[in-house]
Each structure stands twice: as C-alpha cells, then as structure tokens.
Design an enzyme around this catalytic site. Sequence first.
Site, short mmCIF file in Angstrom:
data_model
loop_
_atom_site.label_atom_id
_atom_site.label_comp_id
_atom_site.label_asym_id
_atom_site.label_seq_id
_atom_site.Cartn_x
_atom_site.Cartn_y
_atom_site.Cartn_z
CD GLU A 3 -5.61 -3.43 11.22
OE1 GLU A 3 -4.72 -4.08 11.79
OE2 GLU A 3 -6.79 -3.40 11.60
CG ASP B 128 -9.47 -3.34 9.20
OD1 ASP B 128 -10.18 -3.97 10.00
OD2 ASP B 128 -8.90 -2.27 9.47
CB VAL C 53 -24.15 -8.05 -11.16
CG1 VAL C 53 -25.50 -7.65 -11.70
CG2 VAL C 53 -23.93 -9.55 -11.27
CG ASN D 282 -10.62 1.55 11.95
OD1 ASN D 282 -10.46 0.36 11.71
ND2 ASN D 282 -11.54 2.00 12.77
CG ASP E 298 -8.20 -19.29 -13.14
OD1 ASP E 298 -9.26 -19.94 -13.04
OD2 ASP E 298 -8.05 -18.15 -12.68
CG HIS F 154 34.36 5.57 -6.40
ND1 HIS F 154 33.78 4.52 -5.72
CD2 HIS F 154 33.68 5.69 -7.56
CE1 HIS F 154 32.79 4.04 -6.45
NE2 HIS F 154 32.71 4.73 -7.57
CG ASP G 165 34.63 3.85 -2.44
OD1 ASP G 165 34.53 5.10 -2.41
OD2 ASP G 165 34.31 3.16 -3.43
N GLY H 137 22.74 -1.56 -10.50
CA GLY H 137 23.23 -0.76 -9.38
C GLY H 137 24.23 0.25 -9.87
CB SER I 30 29.66 4.28 -8.14
OG SER I 30 30.46 3.42 -8.90
N GLY I 31 28.06 4.13 -5.20
CA GLY I 31 27.49 4.95 -4.13
C GLY I 31 26.12 4.51 -3.69
#
Length: 774
Positions: free
Chosen positions: A185, A191, A228, A240, A321, A577, A631, A723, A725-726
């Site tokens: 979850e 959980d 350990v 769940n 830390d 385009h 476009d 990025g 075009s489109g």
Amino acid sequence: MDSGLRYTPKSDKDWDTSVQFLPASDNKKLEKKKGPGKAGAVIGVVIFVAVVALMTGLLVWHFHFRKDVRVKKMYSGSMRITNQVFENAYEDSNSTEFKALAMQVTSKLKAIYSKSPHLAKYYVVIVSVSGFLKFSEHAKPNRIGQIQSPGFPDSPYPSNTFIQWQLRADPNHVIKLVFDTINLEENCKNDFVKIYDSLVAIESRVMEEMCGYYSPSEPLTFLSSGNVMLVTMATNEKKNFPGFRAQVSQIQRGSKATTCGGQLSGEKGTFTSPNFPNYYPPRTSCIWSIQVPNGKAVKVTFKKFLLSEPGEENRKECRKDYVEVNQKKLCGEKPDGTLTETSNSNPMSVMFVSDHSYVDRGFSAEFEVIDIKDPCPKQFQCKNQRCIKLDLKCDGWNDCGDMSDELNCKCNEKDITCKNGLCKPMFWKCDGVDDCGDRTDEMDCGCSSGQITCKNNKCVSEKKRCDGRDDCEDGSDELDCGRTSGVICTDLTYKCKNNKCISKVNPECDGTSDCEDGSDEENCDCGRNMFKTSRIVGGQDAEEGEFPWQVSLHIKSYGHVCGASIIGQRWLVTAAHCVQDDGKTKFSQPGTWEAYLGLHTQGDIGRSVVKRNLKQIIPHPNYNAYTFDNDIALMELDSPVTYSDYIRPICLPSPQHDFPVGNTVLITGWGATREGGFAAKVLQKAQVRIINHGICNNLMNGQLTSRMLCAGVLSGGVDACQGDSGGPLSSPSASRTFLAGVVSWGDGCARRNKPGIYTTVTKFRGWIKEKTGV
C-alpha cells in the site's frame, strides 16, 4: 536490557496511540477514623447516588455507544547472555539446545520478576501469538538465499499480520539484502516493511521503512553493520498487495562494499560513500586524506549528496549522518554539483559518519588540484566556491546555487530589474510567482489592490467575487464558489454529462464526485505512474516507468524522430509537423512509422517495451506549416495495446481545464541534449513553468496564437532540448497527470531566455473526442 516501542500501526480509526495508567491511591487517606454523623451520612448517600449514576452512564456508553476499539501495542527488547558461547543450533527454535537454553532464560527471568511485587503480575510467557509469523535465514558462502512475503507472487499477503525474518551471517561477515520487488500500500500507516540493524525490532536501529510500489530499476540494496539483520512486515485488514521478494547473501567484512576512506593523490580523482549508489551501512566511520603538490589546493565537488533522515530535513545542524570537510559538517540533500569545498593548503581531510539508525544513498564526489591564487581560471568563482562560465553571471539564472552570480548586476533592457538589484528574464513577469523576491516582477500586472483579474483581464472588486452575478462578463469571478446547482454554463465552467454545469475548477478525476451524475469521475484510469516516486540518482534521466504515456516514434530503418503520448489503447497524440511529407520521405503515411511504447533507453527493447505499427494518421485539418498553428495530430495503432506498469495513458483535460500561469509542468523526450547535438539515449525530463501568454507573445514578436501555450525552462537552460517534437507537456495534479500541451516549436533549442511553444490541448478536446471516441 535494551528495549523500545516496536510500532503503533493505525488501522484507520481503531488503533490507540497511547496507554495511560491511573495513579495509585494513597491507602493512608482511606484508613477508618471515626463513624460519620448525620451530615456525613447524607453526604455519603449523595456521593453513593452520584457514583451509581456515573457508573451506569459509563456502562451504557461502554456497551451501547462506545465503538469497538482494540488497543494493540507491541514492545520488544533484547538481552545479551555473556557467559554462553553461541552455537548454530540456537538458530532453530525446535532444537534440543535452543529449548534447554530457553528454559534457563525463562527460569532466570521468572526469578527476577518474582522479586518485584509490582512487576510479578505482568510477567507472562507467551507460547504463541495469533497473526504473528516468524522466519529465519542464515546466509552461506557463495549462496544467495531468498525471503518473501507469504503468498508472493501468486496471491496477496495476509491481513492483520505481523511477520519477521531474522537474518544471520557467519562471523566476520555482513548481511547484504537486495529487494527485486516491493509492492505494498502507498500509505506506510497501513502496511509497511521495516529493516533493522539488529535481530529484534528496536526503533533506534531502524535502517529504513518502506511502502508503496518501487520500480525494479530503483536500487534497493542494504548492508548491515554486523552479522545480523531483521526484516519486519506489518499489515492491516484491507487493501492487500503482492508484497515483496528479496535476496539474502553475506559479504566478507573488509571487502570493497564495506570499506571506505584511505589516501588519495594525483591531479584529480573520485571517491564515494560505501555501497553507493545503494544505501550505506549504519555505524560507519571513514576518513579520506587527500594530498596534492605543495603550493596547490584541493577542491572537492559533490556530484551527488543524499544524506537525509526522517525528521531532520529542515534542521541546520547535522545531528545524525554527515560528511565533515574543513571542520564543517554537511548533511541533508543538495542539488547535483552545487556542494563544493576548497582547502587553503595542499592536504584535505574528508570524514563520513553514519549513526545507528536510518541510512541513505550517500554521496559521490570528485577532487581536483587547483591554484590557490586562481581557483577558477577564466571562470567566475561563486561564494560557495563553485566555478561557472563567465557569461552565466548576471543572466537571471541561479547557476551558482547560492545566487552569488546574480548579485551586484546591471540589467539589460530585456530583463526585469528587481528593486533588490537582481535581474530576471522578462518571461517570468506577471506569472504569479515572486521570482525577484520583492515582487517587482509581479507589479504593474493589471488590476490594483482590492481587485481580482478576470480571465478576460477585466478588473472587478474582490467583494464581487462569488456574489451570484457575472461581474467579469466571462463568468470567471463566479468560479470555485462551492455551488453545485443553479450554475450558468459558460466557456469556463465544467459541463457534466447531463449538461448541467458546476463552478468547481478542474473537477475531473480529482477523487471527488462533483457532478450529480458522477461524470466528472468517469474514464479516470489515466495519468498515474504505478511506481513510488523517489529521488533519481543521475542527471536529468527519467526513471523507468515514470512517464508511462511517453512514446518514441521511429522512422522504419532509421530510428527515433518524434515523441507522442498515449491517450487510449489504440490512440496516440503527436504534433502535426511531425507527419508532414518532406522530399522523398512520406511522413504522412502510416507505413513509414513504428511506435515504441514503454521504452526507456533507445535500442534497449526489453520485456516492458511494445512495438506497434500504425493504422492511420490524422493531422489537424487547419494545421499551418508556416505559423505552426493547430500543430496537433492523432495516430491510430494497428492493434490495441495492453496497459502495464510501463504503458499507461495520460489524462486528457476537459475544454475548460485551467493550467494556471506560473504552474510547474514537465517535458520529456529523447531530444538532443544541446542545440545541434545528438539525441539522448535515455529518456530525459525537464521542469518548466507556464508563462504569461501576453508577455511571451511580445518576446516571440507576436507569433503566438490562442491555440499555443508558452513554457520556460526552470533549470536555467543548462540542459537544452529536453523533450522532442510531438511529445507531452505533462501537468501533474494531486492525483492525476494531464496532457497540457504538445511540444511544437521554439527559437532554437531551449535557449536560456527563449521559452518553448506548445500546442494547447484543451482547444482540441472536442476534435480528439470526435475522431477517437476517447
């Protein structure tokens, strides 16, 4: 005995967070003195009646009105037996040796508790506990063991259960725990899995708490400080999920993964915290001694710095830390490459310390030799000792990370001159965000104090907002007024399927049913990545599955050319385009293209990737190849795709959906990493901000139309062309991500003061619905 509270999980409403004990009575005050008189008898009767009434009320409340609340708490502790040699047989609770030792311990504890009258009545030996499961695993040389939640992967883990796995390694070894799957979850109050650097659940030894769904590409590797480790899992009664699986092995103490520090020399070099980029072990301390030639100095730049612990995020001092350099403690989370330290002489000491609890990824650093007199040759030295290019000074971008490159500047006529002396790019003006820090960039933006700015830029009094009258004349002063009935429909109001309108802005898929017919929450299986979002170790690379709607469009036998977005099992959205014929290449023909869905790295066609051919391409009929107006184009796949963790649609906004100026959005793609450069191999992402349309239109010499959206790079344009075009301009909301725009055009490739232009998807929602049914 070392002890502590294990956990107090909440099952929504039925978990109590505290246990209180009534104070003991003073018996001397209750001793008999002398018989009561008549007045005392009357008082006694009154008190008796009051007590009876009170008890009656309590009983009625308890049995009739009180909810069935069960208080569940678990306490745990540890003991060390100092006069007994450990035997491997003790790991098996059914062995004769373990039972004999357990009998001795039980007898000894009983004797100790019996000597204290106050504790004796609380001493109980628990033979078995319902809903409690316990497993153990001893790592062996050259063998990888496995632990997993019950039922994994075929069925969900059980509810209302507490499970623990005790892990051991041979002496002089440490435990290595690697999660290949974790799917719980999202809310850790329901959980969760916890990892302890001990064999019992002591909170001061927690290494990490996990919930949610992690991508398999997310490194989740932990090392213990000793031989350990304990893994626990707690679940409530509902929702769940599949659970987790992890590999268990042991590593010789002193191996590369468990050691750090040492002598470093030379012109330059690198060093990292132990186990980087995975989690460093607790209780670690190491020192690097860096030595360079006489007359020189040492400069250390932290490429990655992730030393953050729960509850310590906003603290200035480093209590947990830390890394210590030049007698300065460093901790928390820092932007990549912005943390730099320089010595005053040729040696430098770097110390790393982690405490008993909560670990993180750590750091990656590089050192180099510098000239003490000229630490940044032909560059600008920031106050934090970082070196940047000279032409980045006074350009409006915080390249140093501490703003020192933007102080004492003389702004040019194309910049905003802030009253505090800063210079800012003009396209941040009037976007609702205080970029100057003194609101200079948000002054002279239309309406005066006490007025609101309508969507049509008309100014009306704040007192007229939500008064039931359309004072703006476009209805914008009556939006978000809490009314669900009697709302007049305008171009700005959300229209439900029953043709009734509501005043709420952006109600679709927000988890609340606002329309009477519930239509604002229909078709909402979109706009979500399935994995838990977390920090990404490495540049601007997107994480696998972070943008499951991203598509790579390939020209057959050539490779990646454009991006696209998944909006349905058969349909993609891209730029018009991208599909215009050019010379010999027929980009408008479906047979020219291949669409790769679920792709992360170009050339790496793994199991999560699906390749599809196209059935048809539908460019917008009014697309103008000269102005890039309209476009946008649609692509139909030759067969439907099955959604997965890596392939999912993005949500389409309603025509009235509002993407406010100043909002942060994301662009993604495999575009060139710099203007004129090569395409990226791994999917890239960049944060941009929506820019005021009028300001942007002036900057772009009046080339924008009402169907174009303007967004600028927040990172300062350092990573150009993020990025393609489109590809999508993704706008994340509280619960879903919407397709705000399609990458269209720009002046160059993400130049520092040149924003990108995107096709506004809301303007084409009706056309998309007509052609695709989505």
